[in-house]
Scaffold this active site. Sequence first.
Site, PDB file in Angstrom:
ATOM      1  N   TYR A 363       0.860  -1.195   0.000  1.00  0.00           N
ATOM      2  CA  TYR A 363       0.000   0.000   0.000  1.00  0.00           C
ATOM      3  C   TYR A 363       0.897   1.247   0.000  1.00  0.00           C
ATOM      4  O   TYR A 363       1.764   1.394   0.855  1.00  0.00           O
ATOM      5  CB  TYR A 363      -0.887  -0.033   1.231  1.00  0.00           C
ATOM      6  CG  TYR A 363      -2.051   0.944   1.269  1.00  0.00           C
ATOM      7  CD1 TYR A 363      -2.175   1.992   0.381  1.00  0.00           C
ATOM      8  CD2 TYR A 363      -3.048   0.807   2.228  1.00  0.00           C
ATOM      9  CE1 TYR A 363      -3.239   2.868   0.423  1.00  0.00           C
ATOM     10  CE2 TYR A 363      -4.132   1.669   2.296  1.00  0.00           C
ATOM     11  CZ  TYR A 363      -4.222   2.705   1.388  1.00  0.00           C
ATOM     12  OH  TYR A 363      -5.285   3.569   1.443  1.00  0.00           O
ATOM     13  N   CYS A 364       0.692   2.147  -0.965  1.00  0.00           N
ATOM     14  CA  CYS A 364       1.405   3.421  -1.034  1.00  0.00           C
ATOM     15  C   CYS A 364       2.916   3.180  -1.066  1.00  0.00           C
ATOM     16  O   CYS A 364       3.406   2.407  -1.885  1.00  0.00           O
ATOM     17  CB  CYS A 364       0.973   4.312   0.120  1.00  0.00           C
ATOM     18  SG  CYS A 364       1.607   6.002   0.043  1.00  0.00           S
ATOM     19  N   VAL A 365       3.681   3.794  -0.153  1.00  0.00           N
ATOM     20  CA  VAL A 365       5.135   3.589  -0.159  1.00  0.00           C
ATOM     21  C   VAL A 365       5.484   2.146   0.192  1.00  0.00           C
ATOM     22  O   VAL A 365       6.541   1.636  -0.208  1.00  0.00           O
ATOM     23  CB  VAL A 365       5.831   4.585   0.799  1.00  0.00           C
ATOM     24  CG1 VAL A 365       5.467   4.317   2.251  1.00  0.00           C
ATOM     25  CG2 VAL A 365       7.339   4.541   0.633  1.00  0.00           C
ATOM     26  N   GLY A 367       3.969  -0.273  -1.137  1.00  0.00           N
ATOM     27  CA  GLY A 367       3.949  -0.880  -2.456  1.00  0.00           C
ATOM     28  C   GLY A 367       5.207  -0.565  -3.246  1.00  0.00           C
ATOM     29  O   GLY A 367       5.705  -1.409  -4.010  1.00  0.00           O
ATOM     30  N   PHE A 391      -1.617  -1.125  -3.969  1.00  0.00           N
ATOM     31  CA  PHE A 391      -2.666  -0.160  -3.673  1.00  0.00           C
ATOM     32  C   PHE A 391      -2.079   1.248  -3.808  1.00  0.00           C
ATOM     33  O   PHE A 391      -1.152   1.615  -3.072  1.00  0.00           O
ATOM     34  CB  PHE A 391      -3.178  -0.319  -2.238  1.00  0.00           C
ATOM     35  CG  PHE A 391      -3.941  -1.585  -1.957  1.00  0.00           C
ATOM     36  CD1 PHE A 391      -4.361  -2.425  -2.968  1.00  0.00           C
ATOM     37  CD2 PHE A 391      -4.246  -1.932  -0.643  1.00  0.00           C
ATOM     38  CE1 PHE A 391      -5.070  -3.588  -2.693  1.00  0.00           C
ATOM     39  CE2 PHE A 391      -4.952  -3.089  -0.355  1.00  0.00           C
ATOM     40  CZ  PHE A 391      -5.363  -3.916  -1.377  1.00  0.00           C
TER      41      PHE A 391
END
Length: 626
Positions: A363-365, A367, A391
């Site tokens: 998710y975000c960083v 990811g 994500f």
Amino acid sequence: MPGRTCVAAETRTGDPAGSRTEGEREAFAGFDAKSVEPYIVRDPEAFTVNLARAVEQAGKAASAWLAPRETGEKTDVVAEPVVDMVKTLSKVSEYWLSDPSRTLEAQTHLLGSYMSIWSRSLQKMAGDPMLPPAPANTDKRFSDKDWVDNPFFDFLRQVYLVTSDWADRMASGAEGLDPHTRHKAAFYVRQLSSALSPSNFVATNPQLYRETVANNGANLVRGMRMLAEDIAAGKGDLRLRQTDTSKFAIGENIALTPGKVVAQSDICQILQYDATTETVLKRPLMICPPWINKFYVLDLNPQKSFIRWAVDQGHTVFVISWVNPDERHAEKDWESYAREGIGFALDTIRQATGEEEVNAIGYCVGGTLLAATLALHAQEGDTRIRTATLFTTQVDFTHAGDLKVFVDEEQIAQIEASMQPNGYLEGSKMATAFNMLRASELIWPYVVNNYLKGQEPMPFDLLYWNSDSTRMPAANHSFYLRNCYLENTLSRGEMRLAGKTLSLSDVTVPIYNLAAKEDHIAPAKSVFVGSGLFGGKVTYVMSGSGHIAGVVNPPDKMKYQFWTGPAPKGAFEDWVKKAKETPGSWWPHWHQWIEKQDGRRVPRRKTGGPLNSIEEAPGSFVRVRI
């Protein structure tokens, strides 16, 4: 309006027909004199007393701000962004003032707009029947009817909107500046415009004015008391309260999905969640959340929890819960987070379940780290992660949005210098940066409601999570800013990790790449561009809403929508035109995608397997607040 002015106004409005001449009544035919009555102070003595009490509370707020600075406990770097803003806007001014014709053009445009507003205001006061209706108002800040009905506030509103639009045009139209400076100028202008809105001040906001008069200023007393409390809570910095934090407790009414902490390293705990189905997917699911925020955004409550929903679909869910770092973690860099976070989680999953193959989510960083780790694993022959879901994740930062405003060599050097003494970046700094991206929604409404209206914010679990900020280890944060936002090394095949140069083209596992249409942190176009860098098949999906609501969207709510389409190639705009819109949540679509990759099932597993549990989920790391 205390004092003689108010008394005069009251006398004048008590009998408007008798206190004005016939000529005056005709001149102001479009103005109802009785409309000013809610703005008249009825008890000047009580009003004056409360103003004095508000000033006293404001003094306490000032003392709370000064105290840690006088003792040397806090050293300000507040001047640095201000200096950068002044330097940037000075370059805009130089561009427009360097050529007399440009200067005249800019001045003529603004003054012409002011004259139009003045002329319209006079026509409105005169009750001109030929005056066209005002354009529909879509700005929530000016929803009160007196922003249009009252000539004074209507004039303020129009002047503000014209001026802020003019300033925005000046910044975006400064063609002599390089793109980064022009981007910064436009961002700073928006920040100033948001801050200087007449809706943010008692004397220029009709609703605030009326409430202050009706309460004889008691709202300001409450507001200044809250301001002093929030600065004290922030140890000299304003910790803007966006929700009533007293209504939430992690593990009691938030982050409730049953599970256990089954392993722990220096930088994370590994959580495994209890199975709720008789059979589970053979491949366990590992979730790598961002360390910029805490993982329980995916487990806010049973109704919103992606983790709980995934468990109910038959996933054996493991989650990385990152440490809230302190000075001991100063040297923990991206390799540390890849090895002691993702690598450690994979080792734990193998010990707990005996499985080598894993489905992974970032998710975000988190990811971005997952993508970099996959590229590293490809070179090292580690094939345990068989699918990856990202994500709202950027791997190419060319179109990274307004966060790029904070990233250039000078600003990163300042951030690195500020992290040097303690070995970390204060979580409040990142929280402020994220809030500034949507200042008109995440800063100023709370300033107005809390400190001017004196209202306690309502309890809201998502805003509680948003306020639960985390620190950034110095080495990790420096690597992230330089390699992602400044130099974009991952997308260029130049990122160095564990002594190797990474290439996303080496990543051939299937990828489900989720973007959010209104995302201001990882713009959908940026996520789309990054999709083309991987060496395997990428399924690009765009959800409705933004960075959080676009992800945390349970199916039973039937909110928003998502778009699916062809392979993410070519122009993003062309993909959007061809995409198919589906109402509701993307979660079932993702689960179907996972099952297509490998739908084998096994009897449900006992949490921890042969591992001894350390503590109950959500663990102790996530409970550390700063």
